[in-house]
Design an enzyme around this catalytic site. Structure first.
Site, short mmCIF file in Angstrom:
data_model
loop_
_atom_site.label_atom_id
_atom_site.label_comp_id
_atom_site.label_asym_id
_atom_site.label_seq_id
_atom_site.Cartn_x
_atom_site.Cartn_y
_atom_site.Cartn_z
CE1 TYR A 9 -2.44 -7.48 13.05
CE2 TYR A 9 -1.68 -8.68 11.13
CZ TYR A 9 -1.61 -7.58 11.96
OH TYR A 9 -0.71 -6.58 11.68
N PRO B 240 0.03 0.94 3.55
CG PRO B 240 0.77 -0.62 1.96
CD PRO B 240 0.23 -0.51 3.36
N GLY C 223 -2.97 3.87 2.69
CA GLY C 223 -3.71 4.84 3.48
C GLY C 223 -4.82 4.31 4.33
#
Length: 224
Positions: free
Chosen positions: A41, A196, A198
Site C-alpha cells: 500500500y 465492503p 463497493g
C-alpha cells in the site's frame, strides 16, 4: 469486529499523512479493532511500507488500549513503477515480513496475510514460508487473500489459517457464489471483506432501496 481498510491513505495521489493519521485514530475511538494494511500500500517500489509506517505513527500517539487492536498486514506483492505484481517466493516473503516488522515497530505481527497467490509459485511454497515465520514468532496468525476454496484447503494442510480476505459487498457476491464465504463460516475461519461498500460503486448504496431502509433505521447517512 469492526475494521478499517487503510489502503487509500497511501495509494491515493493526493494522500495526506496527517489526515490519514487522524482518520485512523477517529476509527479507533469509534470502536474499530482491526487495521488492515499491506507493505504494497504505497505509490511505487520506492515507497514500500508507507501504510505500515503511517499506522505505526497513528498508534504511537494514540492514548487508547493498544491491546485490543489487531494490525493485519500483507506480503507477496511488488510495486514496480507503481504497477502491481505478485511474488510468493519464500525468499521474498521472509524479507517482506522483516521489513513490515520494522515499519510497524513490532517484534511480532498480529496477522500476516499472503496478499495474492503467485501464479509462478505454488501456494504450498508460500504458505510453508509463512509457517516458518510463525514458528520463529515473527507473526502470530496467518491469513490468505484473494483465494479459492481449493487454495484454502491446500494451505490448511500445512498450517492453521486464521483468516481469509476477499472482495465482498452488495455489488460483488462472487465469494458467496463460489463457496469461499460458506467454507470460512463452516470451518471457523474469520472472513474479512475488502471493498465492503463497493469501492468505486459506493455512491450506488444510497440508491439501493433495501440498503436505504437499513441506513434510515440505523440513522446512517452518506458522508459524501
Amino acid at each position: 469486529m469492526i475494521g478499517l481498510g487503510c489502503m487509500r491513505m497511501s495509494t491515493a495521489a493526493d494522500r495526506d499523512e496527517e489526515r490519514g493519521i487522524a482518520v485512523i485514530r477517529a476509527a479507533l475511538e469509534a470502536g474499530a479493532t482491526l487495521l488492515d494494511s499491506a507493505d504494497a500500500y504505497c505509490l511505487d517500489d520506492r515507497d514500500v511500507g508507507h501504510n505500515e509506517r503511517l499506522i505505526a505513527r497513528a498508534l504511537a500517539g494514540w492514548t487508547g488500549d493498544r491491546g485490543r487492536i489487531t494490525v493485519a498486514t500483507k506480503g507477496g506483492m511488488r510495486r514496480p513503477n507503481g504497477a502491481w505484481g505478485s511474488d510468493g517466493r519464500a525468499k521474498h516473503l521472509r524479507a517482506a515480513c522483516d521489513a513490515s516488522r520494522r515499519a510497524l515497530g513490532v517484534e511480532t505481527i498480529d496477522l500476516y496475510h499472503l496478499h495474492a497467490v503467485d501464479p509462478k509459485t505454488p501456494i504450498e511454497t508460500s504458505v510453508r514460508a509463512l509457517a516458518r515465520l510463525q514458528e520463529e514468532e515473527k507473526i502470530r496468525d496467518i491469513g490468505l487473500c484473494n483465494v479459492t476454496v481449493s487454495q484454502i484447503r491446500a494451505a490448511q494442510a500445512i498450517v492453521t489459517i486464521a483468516s481469509v480476505q476477499v472482495s465482498l459487498s452488495p455489488f460483488d457476491d462472487e465469494n458467496l457464489r463460489n463457496g469461499v464465504a460458506e467454507y470460512c463460516h463452516d470451518n471457523g475461519i474469520r472472513l474479512i471483506a475488502h471493498r465492503p461498500l463497493g469501492g468505486e460503486r459506493a455512491k450506488q448504496l444510497a440508491r439501493d432501496p433495501v440498503i436505504s431502509r437499513i441506513a434510515e433505521k440505523r440513522a446512517v447517512h452518506n458522508a459524501d
